[in-house]
Design an enzyme around this catalytic site. Sequence first.
Site, PDB file in Angstrom:
ATOM      1  N   LYS A 100      83.111  38.703  42.762  1.00  0.00           N
ATOM      2  CA  LYS A 100      82.143  38.338  43.362  1.00  0.00           C
ATOM      3  C   LYS A 100      82.472  38.029  44.943  1.00  0.00           C
ATOM      4  CE  LYS A 100      79.738  35.662  40.001  1.00  0.00           C
ATOM      5  NZ  LYS A 100      79.917  36.741  39.029  1.00  0.00           N
ATOM      6  N   ASP A 151      79.931  42.306  42.193  1.00  0.00           N
ATOM      7  CA  ASP A 151      78.705  41.609  41.745  1.00  0.00           C
ATOM      8  C   ASP A 151      77.792  41.116  42.725  1.00  0.00           C
ATOM      9  OD1 ASP A 151      80.011  41.619  39.322  1.00  0.00           O
ATOM     10  OD2 ASP A 151      80.508  39.491  39.255  1.00  0.00           O
ATOM     11  N   ARG A 201      75.084  49.081  39.212  1.00  0.00           N
ATOM     12  CA  ARG A 201      74.801  48.185  38.065  1.00  0.00           C
ATOM     13  C   ARG A 201      73.333  47.706  38.185  1.00  0.00           C
ATOM     14  NH1 ARG A 201      78.404  43.373  37.453  1.00  0.00           N
ATOM     15  NH2 ARG A 201      79.963  44.609  36.900  1.00  0.00           N
ATOM     16  N   HIS A 244      70.646  42.789  27.829  1.00  0.00           N
ATOM     17  CA  HIS A 244      70.621  42.752  26.563  1.00  0.00           C
ATOM     18  C   HIS A 244      69.051  42.708  25.928  1.00  0.00           C
ATOM     19  CE1 HIS A 244      73.715  39.734  28.445  1.00  0.00           C
ATOM     20  NE2 HIS A 244      74.514  40.721  27.819  1.00  0.00           N
ATOM     21  N   ARG A 304      74.440  31.360  31.841  1.00  0.00           N
ATOM     22  CA  ARG A 304      74.209  31.749  30.532  1.00  0.00           C
ATOM     23  C   ARG A 304      73.178  30.912  29.751  1.00  0.00           C
ATOM     24  NH1 ARG A 304      76.459  34.765  33.277  1.00  0.00           N
ATOM     25  NH2 ARG A 304      74.468  35.173  33.740  1.00  0.00           N
TER      26      ARG A 304
HETATM   27  P1  FDA Z   1      67.186  38.291  29.160  1.00  0.00           P
HETATM   28  O1  FDA Z   1      67.994  37.218  29.343  1.00  0.00           O
HETATM   29  O2  FDA Z   1      65.607  38.153  29.771  1.00  0.00           O
HETATM   30  O3  FDA Z   1      66.661  38.431  27.645  1.00  0.00           O
HETATM   31  C1  FDA Z   1      65.958  39.577  27.109  1.00  0.00           C
HETATM   32  C2  FDA Z   1      65.989  39.538  25.804  1.00  0.00           C
HETATM   33  O4  FDA Z   1      67.350  40.102  25.294  1.00  0.00           O
HETATM   34  C3  FDA Z   1      65.819  38.080  25.019  1.00  0.00           C
HETATM   35  O5  FDA Z   1      64.659  37.782  24.840  1.00  0.00           O
HETATM   36  C4  FDA Z   1      66.537  38.703  23.685  1.00  0.00           C
HETATM   37  O6  FDA Z   1      65.919  39.360  22.811  1.00  0.00           O
HETATM   38  C5  FDA Z   1      67.857  39.240  24.196  1.00  0.00           C
HETATM   39  N1  FDA Z   1      69.079  38.520  24.409  1.00  0.00           N
HETATM   40  C6  FDA Z   1      69.420  37.824  25.515  1.00  0.00           C
HETATM   41  N2  FDA Z   1      70.348  37.072  25.469  1.00  0.00           N
HETATM   42  C7  FDA Z   1      70.791  37.219  23.932  1.00  0.00           C
HETATM   43  C8  FDA Z   1      71.684  36.516  23.273  1.00  0.00           C
HETATM   44  N3  FDA Z   1      72.370  35.665  23.456  1.00  0.00           N
HETATM   45  N4  FDA Z   1      71.376  36.856  21.774  1.00  0.00           N
HETATM   46  C9  FDA Z   1      70.690  37.563  21.348  1.00  0.00           C
HETATM   47  N5  FDA Z   1      69.592  38.304  22.216  1.00  0.00           N
HETATM   48  C10 FDA Z   1      69.623  38.041  23.520  1.00  0.00           C
HETATM   49  N6  FDA Z   1      73.434  38.850  37.297  1.00  0.00           N
HETATM   50  C11 FDA Z   1      73.540  38.861  38.518  1.00  0.00           C
HETATM   51  O7  FDA Z   1      72.856  38.034  39.520  1.00  0.00           O
HETATM   52  N7  FDA Z   1      74.583  39.364  39.349  1.00  0.00           N
HETATM   53  C12 FDA Z   1      75.493  40.209  38.798  1.00  0.00           C
HETATM   54  O8  FDA Z   1      76.379  40.697  39.318  1.00  0.00           O
HETATM   55  C13 FDA Z   1      75.477  40.395  37.435  1.00  0.00           C
HETATM   56  N8  FDA Z   1      76.424  40.952  36.527  1.00  0.00           N
HETATM   57  C14 FDA Z   1      75.902  41.247  35.415  1.00  0.00           C
HETATM   58  C15 FDA Z   1      76.761  42.126  34.455  1.00  0.00           C
HETATM   59  C16 FDA Z   1      76.337  42.358  33.286  1.00  0.00           C
HETATM   60  C17 FDA Z   1      77.064  43.465  32.572  1.00  0.00           C
HETATM   61  C18 FDA Z   1      75.324  41.662  32.713  1.00  0.00           C
HETATM   62  C19 FDA Z   1      74.814  42.002  31.219  1.00  0.00           C
HETATM   63  C20 FDA Z   1      74.401  40.663  33.319  1.00  0.00           C
HETATM   64  C21 FDA Z   1      74.956  40.584  34.731  1.00  0.00           C
HETATM   65  N9  FDA Z   1      74.209  39.727  35.107  1.00  0.00           N
HETATM   66  C22 FDA Z   1      74.196  39.588  36.627  1.00  0.00           C
HETATM   67  C23 FDA Z   1      73.067  38.617  34.653  1.00  0.00           C
HETATM   68  C24 FDA Z   1      72.023  39.292  34.407  1.00  0.00           C
HETATM   69  O9  FDA Z   1      71.249  39.097  35.741  1.00  0.00           O
HETATM   70  C25 FDA Z   1      70.903  38.435  33.585  1.00  0.00           C
HETATM   71  O10 FDA Z   1      71.026  37.067  34.136  1.00  0.00           O
HETATM   72  C26 FDA Z   1      71.375  38.094  32.298  1.00  0.00           C
HETATM   73  O11 FDA Z   1      72.087  39.603  31.757  1.00  0.00           O
HETATM   74  C27 FDA Z   1      70.222  38.003  31.165  1.00  0.00           C
HETATM   75  O12 FDA Z   1      69.250  39.138  31.426  1.00  0.00           O
HETATM   76  P2  FDA Z   1      69.055  40.154  30.225  1.00  0.00           P
HETATM   77  O13 FDA Z   1      68.820  41.394  30.964  1.00  0.00           O
HETATM   78  O14 FDA Z   1      70.200  40.063  29.383  1.00  0.00           O
HETATM   79  O15 FDA Z   1      67.507  39.556  29.583  1.00  0.00           O
END
Ligand code: FDA
Length: 323
Positions: A100, A151, A201, A244, A304
């Site tokens: 970061k 990041d 990413r 995810h 988270r």
């Molecule tokens: P979201 O949180 O909207 O979830 C969508 C769906 O995914 C849910 O409805 C569910 O179906 C499924 N799901 C999500 N969490 C689950 C769980 N615990 N168990 C089961 N199902 C689940 N952010 C940022 O601002 N700067 C950064 O540098 C990074 N870096 C980063 C690296 C990596 C590898 C990841 C995966 C994420 C980041 N993030 C990030 C965080 C990102 O911006 C975001 O806040 C989270 O990934 C959550 O968003 P999702 O895309 O997972 O979808």
Amino acid sequence: MLRRALLAAAASEQIRGLVTALPATRAVVGRYVAGESIGDAVRVARSLREAGLLVTLDYLGEDTTDSLRASAVATQYVQLLGKLAAEGLTEAGAVEVSVKPTAVGLLLGSAEAAGEGGPGRVSALGERVAAEHIERIAVAARDAGTTVTLDAEDHRTTDAGLRIAAALRPRFPSLGSVVQAALRRTETDVRALAAPGVRVRLCKGAYAEPVAEAFTTRHDVDKSYARCLRLLLAGAGYPMVATHDPRLVAIARSLARDRAPDSFEHQMLYGVRPDEQRRLAAAGARVRVYVPYGGDWYGYLVRRLAERPANLTFFLRSLWSSS
Ligand code: FDA
């Protein structure tokens, strides 16, 4: 609403003190964080590698306003990379690191930079210090046979983060950038980044942002994610699909069906959908797990919890059962 309230509450020192002192918090932290030491990070990285997963390690901490601390964070990464290399984990970038920019000084001097665009703006000093520390980490990563991904943090840091990466990329071509679908500017950034070999990413974005800068509904963020995904997967770079979200993972798999399996990767967080991580890897996809470690886990934990009501319920239930 709940997400915004939680992210705002996270800024309160009183709430931080209360939450971090609760013994039950530790149990929840253990689900998302590898542990406090380099040894913990290496142990978790090794076990994920044994399960066929790639890894990126993040030393927790952000918004550093002390230059000694910024330097200590960079030193921590250099030591981590040395240890990972000695353990044979960095070969071909199997284990890399995520940094970061604000952890290594990007916000130094930001209070004094009010005249340059408002409090919290990146100052020239902060950008120079962060760039120097990131370069030091990038050298250590290259010596170890691996690389660094920068990041993305809140929108005030986006330009500086992308500038630092662009300046280092000629010497460190595998240095990765992160873009956030939540920001309105990201589609334009992605067009510029979808160049041969560039590691990008794509995530949704974890910060509470002003409406002028960011999409506010989940639906609009998801649509932006899909548009950016399409651009990245049609480009000549190396997309890192960080989500995810089952729908977006499915869209990525469909858009990438004509790409070589090793020309992009999926990324997910440690402790989130571990079965899906293994399922994708078993199906032949490259899957990288983002593993944070270190003592400064508070900001990461709150993001988270804010993402998913179910995570918050799990946290509250743990507090209840331990009281
Ligand atoms: P979201 O949180 O909207 O979830 C969508 C769906 O995914 C849910 O409805 C569910 O179906 C499924 N799901 C999500 N969490 C689950 C769980 N615990 N168990 C089961 N199902 C689940 N952010 C940022 O601002 N700067 C950064 O540098 C990074 N870096 C980063 C690296 C990596 C590898 C990841 C995966 C994420 C980041 N993030 C990030 C965080 C990102 O911006 C975001 O806040 C989270 O990934 C959550 O968003 P999702 O895309 O997972 O979808």
